[in-house]
Design a protein around this motif. Structure first.
Motif, PDB file in Angstrom:
ATOM      1  N   ALA A  77       0.868  -1.172   0.000  1.00  0.00           N
ATOM      2  CA  ALA A  77       0.000   0.000   0.000  1.00  0.00           C
ATOM      3  C   ALA A  77       0.906   1.223   0.000  1.00  0.00           C
ATOM      4  CB  ALA A  77      -0.890   0.003   1.241  1.00  0.00           C
ATOM      5  N   ILE A  78       0.418   2.310  -0.571  1.00  0.00           N
ATOM      6  CA  ILE A  78       1.210   3.543  -0.570  1.00  0.00           C
ATOM      7  C   ILE A  78       0.367   4.714  -0.092  1.00  0.00           C
ATOM      8  CG2 ILE A  78       2.704   2.738  -2.443  1.00  0.00           C
ATOM      9  CD1 ILE A  78       1.243   4.839  -4.252  1.00  0.00           C
ATOM     10  N   ASP A  79       1.037   5.690   0.454  1.00  0.00           N
ATOM     11  CA  ASP A  79       0.414   6.945   0.833  1.00  0.00           C
ATOM     12  C   ASP A  79       1.513   8.005   0.809  1.00  0.00           C
ATOM     13  OD1 ASP A  79      -1.476   8.833   1.688  1.00  0.00           O
ATOM     14  OD2 ASP A  79      -2.318   7.468   3.184  1.00  0.00           O
ATOM     15  N   PHE A  80       1.107   9.258   0.929  1.00  0.00           N
ATOM     16  CA  PHE A  80       2.058  10.360   0.871  1.00  0.00           C
ATOM     17  C   PHE A  80       1.768  11.383   1.955  1.00  0.00           C
ATOM     18  CE2 PHE A  80       2.013   8.670  -3.423  1.00  0.00           C
ATOM     19  CZ  PHE A  80       3.359   8.646  -3.747  1.00  0.00           C
ATOM     20  N   MET A  81       2.827  12.035   2.409  1.00  0.00           N
ATOM     21  CA  MET A  81       2.738  13.164   3.326  1.00  0.00           C
ATOM     22  C   MET A  81       3.505  14.312   2.707  1.00  0.00           C
ATOM     23  SD  MET A  81       3.721  11.780   7.101  1.00  0.00           S
ATOM     24  CE  MET A  81       2.830  13.060   7.982  1.00  0.00           C
ATOM     25  N   SER A  82       3.077  15.509   3.035  1.00  0.00           N
ATOM     26  CA  SER A  82       3.852  16.688   2.673  1.00  0.00           C
ATOM     27  C   SER A  82       4.320  17.317   3.973  1.00  0.00           C
ATOM     28  CB  SER A  82       3.002  17.672   1.866  1.00  0.00           C
ATOM     29  OG  SER A  82       3.754  18.808   1.540  1.00  0.00           O
ATOM     30  N   VAL A  83       5.632  17.376   4.124  1.00  0.00           N
ATOM     31  CA  VAL A  83       6.255  17.866   5.346  1.00  0.00           C
ATOM     32  C   VAL A  83       7.291  18.898   4.955  1.00  0.00           C
ATOM     33  CG1 VAL A  83       7.551  17.200   7.401  1.00  0.00           C
ATOM     34  CG2 VAL A  83       5.945  15.596   6.391  1.00  0.00           C
ATOM     35  N   SER A  84       7.387  19.959   5.720  1.00  0.00           N
ATOM     36  CA  SER A  84       8.345  21.005   5.381  1.00  0.00           C
ATOM     37  C   SER A  84       9.224  21.356   6.564  1.00  0.00           C
ATOM     38  CB  SER A  84       7.605  22.264   4.923  1.00  0.00           C
ATOM     39  OG  SER A  84       8.525  23.291   4.661  1.00  0.00           O
ATOM     40  N   SER A  85      10.509  21.523   6.260  1.00  0.00           N
ATOM     41  CA  SER A  85      11.428  22.109   7.239  1.00  0.00           C
ATOM     42  C   SER A  85      12.374  23.074   6.540  1.00  0.00           C
ATOM     43  CB  SER A  85      12.237  21.023   7.959  1.00  0.00           C
ATOM     44  OG  SER A  85      13.113  20.395   7.062  1.00  0.00           O
ATOM     45  N   TYR A  86      12.211  23.242   5.232  1.00  0.00           N
ATOM     46  CA  TYR A  86      13.116  24.083   4.455  1.00  0.00           C
ATOM     47  C   TYR A  86      12.482  25.358   3.934  1.00  0.00           C
ATOM     48  CZ  TYR A  86      16.726  20.500   4.275  1.00  0.00           C
ATOM     49  OH  TYR A  86      17.692  19.614   4.604  1.00  0.00           O
TER      50      TYR A  86
END
Length: 175
Positions: free
Chosen positions: A59-68
């Motif tokens: 199974a696949i999923d995605f997250m959008s995470v930012s530190s830049y």
């Protein structure tokens, strides 16, 4: 101003690393329910290649995470811009990242997924900069270690440019 300086990792080196990672993951997770969680946007290219090298359904999923943000250096502040939709309780989660630099983002995500009661939370990256590591996190599947250079290509960007390059290039950022 910025310019491409030189190729750091070739297309062939990337392909070979992805094949090895896929084989190791296939061996280690055989017979288990695995969810690949790609960290957007950078991991999209790598994850597409990686999941085709895994020998069983995932199974696949995605997250959008930012530190830049739009900077070439991390702020150290982790912001979840888009969370996963998958219920990962009792499932094995493999966080798929394009590049591990300080490790702070992955440390935060490992803790988050542990709180969500994943059966296990492991990390897979195509590129790693061990000289920049701040967080003491285990990288379970590491493709290629690179020096402390700012790089683009194979999903990695500079100001949203160059993700489409099929190899990894060093960028002169002028910073």
């Amino acid at each position: 101003m910025y310019a491409l300086r030189n190729t750091l990792v070739t297309r062939e080196e990337l392909q070979e690393a992805v094949k090895k990672l896929g084989a190791a993951i296939s061996r280690d997770y055989a017979g288990q329910e695995l969810v690949l969680v790609g960290i957007l946007k950078g991991a999209a290219v790598f994850m597409a290649d990686l999941m085709r090298e895994i020998s069983f359904p995932v199974a696949i999923d995605f997250m959008s995470v930012s530190s830049y943000g739009s900077s070439a250096t991390t702020s150290g502040v982790i912001t979840i811009k888009q969370d996963i939709d998958t219920d990962i309780r009792g499932k094995h989660v493999l966080l798929v990242e394009d590049l591990i630099d300080t490790g702070l983002t992955l440390q935060h995500l490992q803790q988050l997924f542990a709180l969500r009661e994943a059966a296990s939370v492991r990390i897979c990256t195509i590129l790693s900069k061990p000289s920049r590591r701040i967080a003491d996190i285990p990288i379970d599947y590491c493709g290629i270690e690179i020096p402390d250079e700012f790089v683009v290509g194979y999903g990695l960007d500079y100001a949203e440019q160059y993700r489409n390059l099929p190899e990894v290039w060093v960028v002169e950022t002028g910073e």
